[in-house]
Design an enzyme around this catalytic site. Sequence first.
Site, mmCIF file in Angstrom:
data_model
loop_
_atom_site.group_PDB
_atom_site.id
_atom_site.type_symbol
_atom_site.label_atom_id
_atom_site.label_comp_id
_atom_site.label_asym_id
_atom_site.label_seq_id
_atom_site.Cartn_x
_atom_site.Cartn_y
_atom_site.Cartn_z
ATOM 1 N N CYS A 135 -6.642 8.629 5.091
ATOM 2 C CA CYS A 135 -5.291 8.389 5.550
ATOM 3 C C CYS A 135 -4.377 8.130 4.352
ATOM 4 C CB CYS A 135 -5.382 7.195 6.491
ATOM 5 S SG CYS A 135 -4.065 6.074 6.463
ATOM 6 N N CYS B 150 2.670 0.808 1.106
ATOM 7 C CA CYS B 150 2.091 -0.465 1.547
ATOM 8 C C CYS B 150 1.888 -1.344 0.321
ATOM 9 C CB CYS B 150 0.751 -0.212 2.240
ATOM 10 S SG CYS B 150 0.001 -1.719 2.882
ATOM 11 N N CYS C 4 -7.991 2.383 -0.285
ATOM 12 C CA CYS C 4 -6.931 3.027 0.481
ATOM 13 C C CYS C 4 -5.965 3.799 -0.413
ATOM 14 C CB CYS C 4 -6.172 1.960 1.254
ATOM 15 S SG CYS C 4 -4.770 2.616 2.142
ATOM 16 N N CYS D 80 -5.261 -2.698 -0.690
ATOM 17 C CA CYS D 80 -6.696 -2.529 -0.393
ATOM 18 C C CYS D 80 -7.261 -1.437 -1.292
ATOM 19 C CB CYS D 80 -6.901 -2.166 1.075
ATOM 20 S SG CYS D 80 -6.215 -3.381 2.196
HETATM 21 S S1 SF4 Z 1 -5.722 -0.229 4.320
HETATM 22 FE FE1 SF4 Z 1 -4.056 0.679 3.115
HETATM 23 S S2 SF4 Z 1 -2.343 0.833 4.515
HETATM 24 FE FE2 SF4 Z 1 -3.818 -0.595 5.432
HETATM 25 S S3 SF4 Z 1 -3.168 -2.644 4.720
HETATM 26 FE FE3 SF4 Z 1 -4.668 -1.917 3.244
HETATM 27 S S4 SF4 Z 1 -3.439 -0.914 1.642
HETATM 28 FE FE4 SF4 Z 1 -2.134 -1.117 3.438
#
Ligand code: SF4
Length: 361
Positions: A344, A123, A130, A127
Amino acid sequence: MEEREVTQRTQKRKDIRSMDYEQLQQEMAALGEKPFRAKQLYQWMHEKLAGSFEEMTNLPKSFREKLKEQYDYTVLTLEDRLISGIDGTEKYLFGLEDGNVIESVLMRYHHGNSVCISSQVGCRMGCRFCASTLGGLTRQLRPSEMLEQIYEIQKISGERVSNLVLMGTGEPLDNYDNLLQFLKLLTDEHGLHISQRNVTVSTCGIVENMRRLADEKLQITLALSLHASSQEKRKELMPIAFKYEIHDVLDACRYYFEQTGRRITFEYSLVGGVNDSDKDARDLATLIGDINCHVNLIPVNPIKERSFVQPYREVIEAFKNKLEKNHINVTIRREMGRDIGGACGQLRKSYIDAKGRDAQE
Ligand code: SF4
Protein backbone atom coordinates in the site's frame (compact mmCIF):
# COMPACT_ATOMS: atom_id res chain seq x y z
CA MET A 1 5.14 27.75 -3.33
CA GLU A 2 2.68 27.49 -6.16
CA GLU A 3 1.12 24.44 -4.49
CA ARG A 4 0.63 26.31 -1.19
CA GLU A 5 -1.10 29.18 -3.00
CA VAL A 6 -3.54 26.79 -4.64
CA THR A 7 -4.30 25.14 -1.26
CA GLN A 8 -4.95 28.49 0.36
CA ARG A 9 -7.17 29.57 -2.51
CA THR A 10 -9.28 26.41 -2.42
CA GLN A 11 -9.56 26.53 1.36
CA LYS A 12 -10.96 30.06 1.50
CA ARG A 13 -14.36 28.83 0.41
CA LYS A 14 -16.37 26.33 2.41
CA ASP A 15 -16.21 22.70 1.41
CA ILE A 16 -19.86 21.93 0.71
CA ARG A 17 -19.40 18.19 0.18
CA SER A 18 -18.05 17.79 3.72
CA MET A 19 -21.25 19.20 5.24
CA ASP A 20 -23.82 16.91 6.80
CA TYR A 21 -27.52 17.44 6.24
CA GLU A 22 -28.07 19.68 9.27
CA GLN A 23 -25.13 21.90 8.33
CA LEU A 24 -26.43 22.14 4.79
CA GLN A 25 -29.84 23.20 6.05
CA GLN A 26 -28.21 25.97 8.09
CA GLU A 27 -26.18 27.10 5.08
CA MET A 28 -29.27 27.29 2.88
CA ALA A 29 -31.13 29.26 5.54
CA ALA A 30 -28.20 31.69 5.76
CA LEU A 31 -28.31 32.13 1.98
CA GLY A 32 -32.02 32.87 2.18
CA GLU A 33 -32.92 29.73 0.23
CA LYS A 34 -35.96 27.51 0.77
CA PRO A 35 -35.34 24.49 3.07
CA PHE A 36 -36.01 21.94 0.31
CA ARG A 37 -32.88 23.16 -1.50
CA ALA A 38 -30.79 21.44 1.18
CA LYS A 39 -32.46 18.12 0.41
CA GLN A 40 -32.00 18.53 -3.33
CA LEU A 41 -28.35 19.45 -2.94
CA TYR A 42 -27.65 16.62 -0.53
CA GLN A 43 -29.19 14.14 -2.99
CA TRP A 44 -27.08 15.43 -5.86
CA MET A 45 -23.89 15.34 -3.83
CA HIS A 46 -24.24 12.04 -1.96
CA GLU A 47 -26.83 9.94 -3.76
CA LYS A 48 -26.60 10.84 -7.43
CA LEU A 49 -22.87 11.56 -7.01
CA ALA A 50 -22.86 14.63 -9.25
CA GLY A 51 -19.44 15.69 -10.49
CA SER A 52 -20.19 19.44 -10.40
CA PHE A 53 -22.86 22.02 -9.65
CA GLU A 54 -23.60 22.19 -13.42
CA GLU A 55 -24.87 18.62 -13.35
CA MET A 56 -27.58 19.53 -10.82
CA THR A 57 -30.08 20.21 -13.54
CA ASN A 58 -33.20 20.65 -11.42
CA LEU A 59 -31.64 23.60 -9.59
CA PRO A 60 -32.14 27.06 -11.09
CA LYS A 61 -29.11 28.32 -12.99
CA SER A 62 -28.86 31.43 -10.80
CA PHE A 63 -28.74 29.23 -7.67
CA ARG A 64 -26.03 27.03 -9.20
CA GLU A 65 -24.01 30.16 -10.01
CA LYS A 66 -24.36 31.32 -6.41
CA LEU A 67 -23.18 27.93 -5.14
CA LYS A 68 -20.20 28.03 -7.47
CA GLU A 69 -19.16 31.42 -6.14
CA GLN A 70 -19.49 30.48 -2.49
CA TYR A 71 -18.40 26.86 -2.16
CA ASP A 72 -15.73 24.39 -3.13
CA TYR A 73 -17.08 21.26 -4.74
CA THR A 74 -14.62 18.43 -4.12
CA VAL A 75 -14.00 16.04 -6.99
CA LEU A 76 -11.03 13.77 -7.52
CA THR A 77 -9.44 13.21 -10.90
CA LEU A 78 -8.38 9.75 -11.99
CA GLU A 79 -4.62 9.69 -12.60
CA ASP A 80 -4.12 5.96 -12.94
CA ARG A 81 -6.03 2.70 -12.59
CA LEU A 82 -4.47 -0.76 -12.45
CA ILE A 83 -6.56 -3.92 -12.63
CA SER A 84 -5.25 -7.25 -11.40
CA GLY A 85 -5.48 -10.11 -13.87
CA ILE A 86 -5.42 -12.54 -10.93
CA ASP A 87 -8.30 -11.50 -8.70
CA GLY A 88 -9.86 -8.35 -10.19
CA THR A 89 -8.45 -6.06 -7.50
CA GLU A 90 -8.20 -2.48 -8.73
CA LYS A 91 -5.77 0.19 -7.59
CA TYR A 92 -6.65 3.82 -8.17
CA LEU A 93 -4.44 6.86 -8.08
CA PHE A 94 -6.49 10.03 -7.64
CA GLY A 95 -5.42 13.64 -8.03
CA LEU A 96 -6.58 16.29 -5.53
CA GLU A 97 -7.31 19.94 -6.34
CA ASP A 98 -3.96 21.09 -4.94
CA GLY A 99 -1.93 18.69 -7.10
CA ASN A 100 -1.35 16.01 -4.46
CA VAL A 101 -2.16 12.39 -5.23
CA ILE A 102 -3.69 9.63 -3.10
CA GLU A 103 -4.24 5.92 -3.52
CA SER A 104 -7.32 3.73 -3.03
CA VAL A 105 -8.03 0.06 -3.68
CA LEU A 106 -11.15 -1.87 -4.71
CA MET A 107 -11.17 -5.51 -3.63
CA ARG A 108 -13.78 -8.00 -4.76
CA TYR A 109 -14.85 -10.66 -2.27
CA HIS A 110 -17.72 -13.15 -2.35
CA HIS A 111 -19.48 -11.09 0.33
CA GLY A 112 -19.28 -7.87 -1.72
CA ASN A 113 -16.95 -5.12 -2.82
CA SER A 114 -14.63 -3.57 -0.31
CA VAL A 115 -12.75 -0.32 -0.76
CA CYS A 116 -9.61 0.65 1.11
CA ILE A 117 -9.14 4.42 1.25
CA SER A 118 -6.47 6.88 2.32
CA SER A 119 -7.15 9.24 5.21
CA GLN A 120 -4.16 11.59 4.82
CA VAL A 121 -1.74 12.71 2.12
CA GLY A 122 1.32 10.83 3.34
CA CYS A 123 1.71 9.87 6.97
CA ARG A 124 3.89 10.95 9.87
CA MET A 125 3.76 7.75 11.92
CA GLY A 126 6.93 6.35 10.42
CA CYS A 127 6.13 2.61 10.58
CA ARG A 128 9.22 0.97 9.23
CA PHE A 129 7.50 -1.60 7.01
CA CYS A 130 5.35 1.01 5.25
CA ALA A 131 5.97 2.78 1.95
CA SER A 132 3.41 5.50 2.73
CA THR A 133 5.55 7.02 5.37
CA LEU A 134 8.73 7.66 3.42
CA GLY A 135 7.83 11.25 2.47
CA GLY A 136 6.14 12.15 5.80
CA LEU A 137 2.76 13.84 6.19
CA THR A 138 1.79 16.41 3.56
CA ARG A 139 -1.69 17.26 4.80
CA GLN A 140 -4.96 15.95 6.22
CA LEU A 141 -7.72 14.77 3.90
CA ARG A 142 -11.07 16.48 4.25
CA PRO A 143 -14.23 14.37 4.78
CA SER A 144 -15.26 15.05 1.17
CA GLU A 145 -11.90 13.81 -0.12
CA MET A 146 -12.28 10.56 1.80
CA LEU A 147 -15.85 10.12 0.50
CA GLU A 148 -14.95 10.98 -3.06
CA GLN A 149 -12.55 8.04 -3.24
CA ILE A 150 -15.51 5.70 -2.77
CA TYR A 151 -17.86 7.76 -4.96
CA GLU A 152 -15.39 7.78 -7.86
CA ILE A 153 -14.68 4.07 -7.54
CA GLN A 154 -18.42 3.34 -7.66
CA LYS A 155 -18.83 5.55 -10.71
CA ILE A 156 -15.80 4.22 -12.58
CA SER A 157 -16.32 0.53 -11.79
CA GLY A 158 -20.11 0.73 -12.07
CA GLU A 159 -20.36 -1.46 -8.97
CA ARG A 160 -21.76 -0.89 -5.52
CA VAL A 161 -19.34 -0.72 -2.61
CA SER A 162 -20.61 -2.40 0.56
CA ASN A 163 -17.54 -2.52 2.82
CA LEU A 164 -14.95 0.02 3.69
CA VAL A 165 -11.56 -0.16 5.33
CA LEU A 166 -9.48 2.83 6.34
CA MET A 167 -6.15 1.16 5.91
CA GLY A 168 -4.65 3.06 3.01
CA THR A 169 -2.13 5.85 3.40
CA GLY A 170 -2.45 7.80 6.62
CA GLU A 171 -3.33 7.28 10.27
CA PRO A 172 -7.12 7.84 10.51
CA LEU A 173 -7.01 8.73 14.21
CA ASP A 174 -4.44 11.44 13.44
CA ASN A 175 -7.22 13.12 11.41
CA TYR A 176 -9.88 12.52 14.04
CA ASP A 177 -12.53 15.21 13.48
CA ASN A 178 -12.52 14.76 9.72
CA LEU A 179 -12.75 11.00 10.20
CA LEU A 180 -15.86 11.32 12.37
CA GLN A 181 -17.56 13.68 9.94
CA PHE A 182 -16.69 11.32 7.08
CA LEU A 183 -18.19 8.35 8.97
CA LYS A 184 -21.34 10.35 9.61
CA LEU A 185 -21.76 11.13 5.91
CA LEU A 186 -20.82 7.64 4.78
CA THR A 187 -23.34 5.86 6.98
CA ASP A 188 -26.14 8.45 6.55
CA GLU A 189 -29.28 6.84 5.18
CA HIS A 190 -29.58 9.56 2.53
CA GLY A 191 -26.07 8.95 1.22
CA LEU A 192 -24.25 5.71 0.43
CA HIS A 193 -25.71 4.33 3.65
CA ILE A 194 -22.92 1.86 4.32
CA SER A 195 -23.60 0.01 7.56
CA GLN A 196 -21.29 0.93 10.45
CA ARG A 197 -20.68 -2.79 10.90
CA ASN A 198 -19.12 -2.90 7.45
CA VAL A 199 -16.54 -0.24 8.27
CA THR A 200 -13.09 -0.92 9.71
CA VAL A 201 -10.82 1.84 11.00
CA SER A 202 -7.20 0.94 11.53
CA THR A 203 -4.85 2.69 13.89
CA CYS A 204 -1.24 2.35 14.88
CA GLY A 205 -2.39 3.04 18.44
CA ILE A 206 -3.06 6.67 19.34
CA VAL A 207 -4.39 5.87 22.77
CA GLU A 208 -6.44 8.96 23.62
CA ASN A 209 -8.21 8.93 20.27
CA MET A 210 -8.94 5.20 20.53
CA ARG A 211 -10.69 5.96 23.79
CA ARG A 212 -12.54 8.93 22.27
CA LEU A 213 -13.70 6.72 19.42
CA ALA A 214 -14.87 4.09 21.93
CA ASP A 215 -16.96 6.77 23.66
CA GLU A 216 -18.72 7.51 20.35
CA LYS A 217 -20.14 4.00 20.67
CA LEU A 218 -20.20 3.43 16.93
CA GLN A 219 -20.54 -0.10 15.59
CA ILE A 220 -17.40 0.08 13.48
CA THR A 221 -14.50 -2.36 13.82
CA LEU A 222 -11.28 -1.07 15.29
CA ALA A 223 -8.15 -2.68 13.85
CA LEU A 224 -4.99 -2.12 15.85
CA SER A 225 -1.69 -2.38 14.01
CA LEU A 226 0.14 -4.32 16.70
CA HIS A 227 2.97 -5.95 14.72
CA ALA A 228 5.03 -6.95 17.75
CA SER A 229 4.80 -9.13 20.81
CA SER A 230 6.55 -6.76 23.21
CA GLN A 231 7.14 -3.07 23.81
CA GLU A 232 10.81 -3.35 22.81
CA LYS A 233 10.07 -5.10 19.51
CA ARG A 234 7.29 -2.67 18.74
CA LYS A 235 9.72 0.21 19.13
CA GLU A 236 11.92 -1.32 16.45
CA LEU A 237 9.07 -1.32 13.94
CA MET A 238 6.84 1.56 14.96
CA PRO A 239 8.10 4.90 16.29
CA ILE A 240 4.65 5.52 17.83
CA ALA A 241 5.64 2.91 20.45
CA PHE A 242 8.05 5.49 21.94
CA LYS A 243 5.01 7.56 22.81
CA TYR A 244 2.57 4.88 23.99
CA GLU A 245 3.30 1.78 26.07
CA ILE A 246 1.99 -1.43 24.54
CA HIS A 247 -0.06 -2.18 27.69
CA ASP A 248 -1.79 1.20 27.48
CA VAL A 249 -2.62 0.56 23.83
CA LEU A 250 -4.07 -2.84 24.68
CA ASP A 251 -6.04 -1.34 27.57
CA ALA A 252 -7.56 1.09 25.07
CA CYS A 253 -8.55 -1.95 22.96
CA ARG A 254 -10.22 -3.55 25.97
CA TYR A 255 -12.04 -0.27 26.61
CA TYR A 256 -13.18 -0.15 22.98
CA PHE A 257 -14.69 -3.62 23.32
CA GLU A 258 -16.39 -2.71 26.61
CA GLN A 259 -17.96 0.41 25.12
CA THR A 260 -19.01 -0.97 21.74
CA GLY A 261 -19.18 -4.76 22.06
CA ARG A 262 -17.13 -4.94 18.84
CA ARG A 263 -14.41 -7.56 18.61
CA ILE A 264 -10.96 -6.05 18.10
CA THR A 265 -8.88 -6.90 15.04
CA PHE A 266 -5.11 -7.08 15.55
CA GLU A 267 -2.97 -6.57 12.47
CA TYR A 268 0.38 -8.32 12.71
CA SER A 269 2.83 -7.87 9.82
CA LEU A 270 5.17 -10.84 9.81
CA VAL A 271 8.72 -9.74 9.03
CA GLY A 272 11.23 -12.52 8.41
CA GLY A 273 13.71 -12.83 11.31
CA VAL A 274 12.22 -9.84 13.16
CA ASN A 275 8.90 -10.84 14.75
CA ASP A 276 8.10 -14.30 13.40
CA SER A 277 9.71 -16.69 15.93
CA ASP A 278 8.02 -19.27 18.16
CA LYS A 279 8.71 -17.04 21.14
CA ASP A 280 7.02 -14.11 19.39
CA ALA A 281 3.90 -16.23 18.85
CA ARG A 282 3.90 -17.36 22.50
CA ASP A 283 4.42 -13.81 23.81
CA LEU A 284 1.70 -12.50 21.53
CA ALA A 285 -0.74 -15.13 22.76
CA THR A 286 -0.01 -14.14 26.37
CA LEU A 287 -0.34 -10.44 25.59
CA ILE A 288 -3.77 -10.56 23.94
CA GLY A 289 -5.15 -13.86 25.28
CA ASP A 290 -7.86 -12.17 27.39
CA ILE A 291 -9.13 -9.88 24.62
CA ASN A 292 -12.08 -10.77 22.40
CA CYS A 293 -10.17 -10.46 19.16
CA HIS A 294 -9.19 -11.67 15.75
CA VAL A 295 -5.60 -11.65 14.50
CA ASN A 296 -4.77 -10.89 10.89
CA LEU A 297 -1.31 -12.09 9.96
CA ILE A 298 0.14 -10.09 7.08
CA PRO A 299 3.27 -11.48 5.43
CA VAL A 300 5.18 -8.22 4.89
CA ASN A 301 5.57 -6.82 1.40
CA PRO A 302 9.23 -6.19 0.64
CA ILE A 303 10.03 -2.47 0.24
CA LYS A 304 13.23 -1.74 -1.56
CA GLU A 305 14.15 1.18 0.72
CA ARG A 306 14.06 -1.14 3.76
CA SER A 307 15.67 -4.52 4.12
CA PHE A 308 12.57 -6.45 5.26
CA VAL A 309 11.83 -9.88 3.88
CA GLN A 310 8.73 -12.05 3.94
CA PRO A 311 9.03 -15.15 6.18
CA TYR A 312 8.90 -18.60 4.55
CA ARG A 313 5.44 -20.11 4.15
CA GLU A 314 6.17 -22.81 6.82
CA VAL A 315 7.16 -20.12 9.33
CA ILE A 316 3.92 -18.23 8.70
CA GLU A 317 1.85 -21.42 9.12
CA ALA A 318 3.71 -22.37 12.32
CA PHE A 319 3.05 -18.90 13.75
CA LYS A 320 -0.64 -19.24 12.96
CA ASN A 321 -0.84 -22.73 14.49
CA LYS A 322 0.78 -21.56 17.69
CA LEU A 323 -1.81 -18.80 18.12
CA GLU A 324 -4.65 -21.20 17.35
CA LYS A 325 -3.38 -23.63 19.97
CA ASN A 326 -3.81 -20.76 22.40
CA HIS A 327 -7.45 -20.35 21.29
CA ILE A 328 -6.89 -17.16 19.34
CA ASN A 329 -8.86 -16.55 16.14
CA VAL A 330 -6.38 -15.99 13.36
CA THR A 331 -6.26 -15.70 9.58
CA ILE A 332 -3.42 -15.11 7.15
CA ARG A 333 -4.33 -12.17 4.98
CA ARG A 334 -4.68 -13.17 1.37
CA GLU A 335 -2.62 -10.87 -0.76
CA MET A 336 -4.88 -9.07 -3.21
CA GLY A 337 -3.69 -7.68 -6.53
CA ARG A 338 -0.25 -9.29 -6.29
CA ASP A 339 0.44 -8.46 -9.95
CA ILE A 340 -0.38 -4.73 -9.69
CA GLY A 341 2.24 -3.43 -7.39
CA GLY A 342 3.07 -4.59 -3.92
CA ALA A 343 2.54 -2.68 -0.72
CA CYS A 344 0.00 0.00 0.00
CA GLY A 345 1.30 3.43 -0.92
CA GLN A 346 3.65 2.11 -3.60
CA LEU A 347 1.59 3.36 -6.53
CA ARG A 348 1.57 6.89 -5.14
CA LYS A 349 5.26 6.68 -4.38
CA SER A 350 6.14 5.51 -7.91
CA TYR A 351 4.08 8.39 -9.33
CA ILE A 352 5.83 10.97 -7.15
CA ASP A 353 9.26 9.47 -7.94
CA ALA A 354 8.51 9.60 -11.68
CA LYS A 355 7.35 13.24 -11.43
CA GLY A 356 10.52 14.08 -9.52
CA ARG A 357 12.63 12.46 -12.24
CA ASP A 358 10.74 14.37 -14.97
CA ALA A 359 11.32 17.64 -13.12
CA GLN A 360 15.06 16.92 -12.83
CA GLU A 361 15.34 16.10 -16.52
S1 SF4 B 1 1.33 1.71 8.44
FE1 SF4 B 1 2.00 3.43 7.15
S2 SF4 B 1 0.16 4.60 6.76
FE2 SF4 B 1 -0.28 3.25 8.50
S3 SF4 B 1 0.21 4.48 10.33
FE3 SF4 B 1 2.06 3.35 9.82
S4 SF4 B 1 3.23 4.75 8.50
FE4 SF4 B 1 1.13 5.51 8.56
